[in-house]
Design a protein around this motif. Sequence first.
Motif, PDB file in Angstrom:
ATOM      1  N   ARG A 147      43.931  -4.145 -79.468  1.00 49.75           N
ATOM      2  CA  ARG A 147      43.842  -2.690 -79.585  1.00 49.75           C
ATOM      3  C   ARG A 147      44.717  -2.248 -80.759  1.00 49.75           C
ATOM      4  N   PHE A 148      44.132  -1.471 -81.661  1.00 50.54           N
ATOM      5  CA  PHE A 148      44.838  -0.939 -82.823  1.00 50.54           C
ATOM      6  C   PHE A 148      44.887   0.574 -82.686  1.00 50.54           C
ATOM      7  N   THR A 149      46.102   1.131 -82.597  1.00 50.72           N
ATOM      8  CA  THR A 149      46.270   2.541 -82.269  1.00 50.72           C
ATOM      9  C   THR A 149      46.956   3.304 -83.403  1.00 50.72           C
ATOM     10  N   LEU A 150      46.429   4.489 -83.706  1.00 47.89           N
ATOM     11  CA  LEU A 150      47.007   5.384 -84.695  1.00 47.89           C
ATOM     12  C   LEU A 150      47.772   6.499 -83.991  1.00 47.89           C
ATOM     13  N   PHE A 151      49.048   6.663 -84.372  1.00 46.46           N
ATOM     14  CA  PHE A 151      49.846   7.778 -83.860  1.00 46.46           C
ATOM     15  C   PHE A 151      49.644   9.003 -84.736  1.00 46.46           C
ATOM     16  N   ASP A 152      50.034  10.149 -84.206  1.00 43.47           N
ATOM     17  CA  ASP A 152      49.840  11.411 -84.922  1.00 43.47           C
ATOM     18  C   ASP A 152      50.636  11.467 -86.224  1.00 43.47           C
ATOM     19  N   CYS A 153      51.687  10.660 -86.310  1.00 40.57           N
ATOM     20  CA  CYS A 153      52.550  10.639 -87.489  1.00 40.57           C
ATOM     21  C   CYS A 153      52.077   9.636 -88.531  1.00 40.57           C
ATOM     22  N   GLY A 154      51.027   8.880 -88.231  1.00 40.92           N
ATOM     23  CA  GLY A 154      50.540   7.850 -89.144  1.00 40.92           C
ATOM     24  C   GLY A 154      51.067   6.470 -88.833  1.00 40.92           C
ATOM     25  N   SER A 155      52.011   6.366 -87.890  1.00 35.40           N
ATOM     26  CA  SER A 155      52.469   5.046 -87.438  1.00 35.40           C
ATOM     27  C   SER A 155      51.357   4.375 -86.639  1.00 35.40           C
ATOM     28  N   THR A 156      51.490   3.077 -86.409  1.00 35.03           N
ATOM     29  CA  THR A 156      50.447   2.335 -85.705  1.00 35.03           C
ATOM     30  C   THR A 156      51.048   1.386 -84.681  1.00 35.03           C
ATOM     31  N   ALA A 157      50.197   0.921 -83.781  1.00 33.49           N
ATOM     32  CA  ALA A 157      50.588  -0.083 -82.789  1.00 33.49           C
ATOM     33  C   ALA A 157      49.465  -1.093 -82.663  1.00 33.49           C
ATOM     34  N   ILE A 158      49.828  -2.347 -82.508  1.00 32.89           N
ATOM     35  CA  ILE A 158      48.861  -3.425 -82.264  1.00 32.89           C
ATOM     36  C   ILE A 158      49.186  -4.045 -80.918  1.00 32.89           C
ATOM     37  N   THR A 159      48.222  -4.005 -80.015  1.00 32.10           N
ATOM     38  CA  THR A 159      48.368  -4.630 -78.701  1.00 32.10           C
ATOM     39  C   THR A 159      47.522  -5.891 -78.660  1.00 32.10           C
ATOM     40  N   VAL A 160      48.154  -7.000 -78.290  1.00 37.38           N
ATOM     41  CA  VAL A 160      47.458  -8.279 -78.136  1.00 37.38           C
ATOM     42  C   VAL A 160      47.414  -8.598 -76.649  1.00 37.38           C
ATOM     43  N   SER A 161      46.209  -8.663 -76.093  1.00 39.95           N
ATOM     44  CA  SER A 161      46.018  -8.998 -74.685  1.00 39.95           C
ATOM     45  C   SER A 161      45.383 -10.384 -74.622  1.00 39.95           C
ATOM     46  N   LEU A 162      46.175 -11.368 -74.228  1.00 33.04           N
ATOM     47  CA  LEU A 162      45.779 -12.776 -74.321  1.00 33.04           C
ATOM     48  C   LEU A 162      45.927 -13.454 -72.974  1.00 33.04           C
ATOM     49  N   THR A 163      44.917 -14.207 -72.560  1.00 35.98           N
ATOM     50  CA  THR A 163      44.936 -14.835 -71.252  1.00 35.98           C
ATOM     51  C   THR A 163      45.992 -15.934 -71.152  1.00 35.98           C
ATOM     52  N   HIS A 164      46.634 -15.996 -69.976  1.00 32.30           N
ATOM     53  CA  HIS A 164      47.584 -17.082 -69.699  1.00 32.30           C
ATOM     54  C   HIS A 164      46.864 -18.398 -69.428  1.00 32.30           C
ATOM     55  N   LYS A 165      45.575 -18.348 -69.263  1.00 33.10           N
ATOM     56  CA  LYS A 165      44.821 -19.565 -68.951  1.00 33.10           C
ATOM     57  C   LYS A 165      44.900 -20.591 -70.083  1.00 33.10           C
ATOM     58  N   ILE A 166      45.081 -20.116 -71.305  1.00 37.22           N
ATOM     59  CA  ILE A 166      45.139 -21.040 -72.442  1.00 37.22           C
ATOM     60  C   ILE A 166      46.393 -20.837 -73.284  1.00 37.22           C
ATOM     61  N   ALA A 167      47.208 -19.853 -72.963  1.00 38.31           N
ATOM     62  CA  ALA A 167      48.299 -19.514 -73.872  1.00 38.31           C
ATOM     63  C   ALA A 167      49.593 -19.197 -73.145  1.00 38.31           C
ATOM     64  N   ASP A 168      50.678 -19.838 -73.601  1.00 39.86           N
ATOM     65  CA  ASP A 168      52.015 -19.406 -73.218  1.00 39.86           C
ATOM     66  C   ASP A 168      52.573 -18.535 -74.344  1.00 39.86           C
TER      67      ASP A 168
END
Length: 444
Positions: free
Chosen positions: A150-171
């Motif tokens: 998920r790539f999110t734009l804030f009202d100020c122009g800042s951003t956030a990147i959310t990585v949602s990754l399964t534990h089934k294959i990743a620590d």
Amino acid sequence: MMKQNERTSSSNCEVKLETLNRVLIKPSKPTPPNLQTFKLSLLDQLSPNFHGNTTFFYPNYNNINHSSHFLEKSKLLQNSLSQTLTLFYPLAGNLQDAATINCNDGGVFFIESQTNTTLSEILTNPDFDTFECFLPSTDEKQILNLLLIRFTLFDCGSTAITVSLTHKIADFNTLITFLKTWTAVCGGDTKILPDLTTAVNLFPPREFPAISASVKTSNKKITSRRFIFEASKIEELKTRVKRTVEFNPTRVEVVLALIWKCALSTTATKTTSFFKHSILLQAVNLRTRMEPTIPENAVGNLIWPFSVTVEDECHVAIDEMVKRMRKGMREFIESKVERFKEEGWFEFVMESLKERVKINEGSLVIYRSSSWCNFPLLENDFGWGKPVWSCSVNKVVSNTIALMDTKDGCGVEAFVTLDEDHMEFFQQDQELLNYAMLNPRIII
């Protein structure tokens, strides 16, 4: 871009998150036929099939048009993600059965969002209910495969990147390897390659009885709080502990011991009765503990916990807890890690798993901890600077403690997740607050 749906946080700071676009990103090159069935390692087989969610926050340091710049960044992220998925091709597939992933190049969802608030507003009083907005929604979970961005734009122009990754294959180490590769590809470097074979070669999949290593999820409402231990306070804790121990304790040991002690003390306050036994499970990265060492870029769940036990309230002293942590780690490295390399490693894993199941089914007070200290969490630069902060939101398992470096690399930031009624007492514990600050403002 058109608004598709809207989500609102349940925190005191009302944050509305609008989904602008949802794009299916596929690998830039098709996966060869001989790689289309990916075998999970035994440790992957035993891992729970739920997603870990980590969000990185990027300030906006210029005044250019927010919307157009956001679209440029999004296009760069999508193109580089497509190239990265060619290297991490299992993440673009789906689980075929308990031991395999079908690498069918189905792709991962990249979601563009925007919010009505500014980054400084939500980082003034960081709230985990607010950050829950950045996680996959109910509709998105239904289409969620192994990875979602998920790539999110804030009202100020800042951003956030959310990585949602399964534990089934990743620590957590795998998450870092994925981010290192993705950011490198963003910068035009394709030389960083993941190791997709070592884990399954060391721990090939096996058929075994219906035993699961999955943790028990809480049937109560759980909540998380953030605590900051500055370097000076950690030194005070170390000095306190060194009066009775014959070694120099680490910052992770003293911080973890204090949190565990205070959590148990407030358990007694909440229940008006003392506990009889408590166990702390500490996750250990096998990559650095095996001999020879496992490559850092090895993908998979290459972690295993060891346990530390205290019997009753009489033993709940920080120095005693630190002693037992150090002893438990030493015994794990000197005896149990060796068994992972021996011919009977599968029997050892099954024995350990049965012990863990008994622990889960018992009446013990169990806490689980992970240390992300010394991981380069705030080094992920996609081309517009490094994140000012990152956090992981746990909405599944109670009694967990996750530690990470403060931004200066000297202190410790702790995310503690407890049942909501337990947290009410824990966050007011005076011994804890003598050393830790509860949720201070994050300075951009």
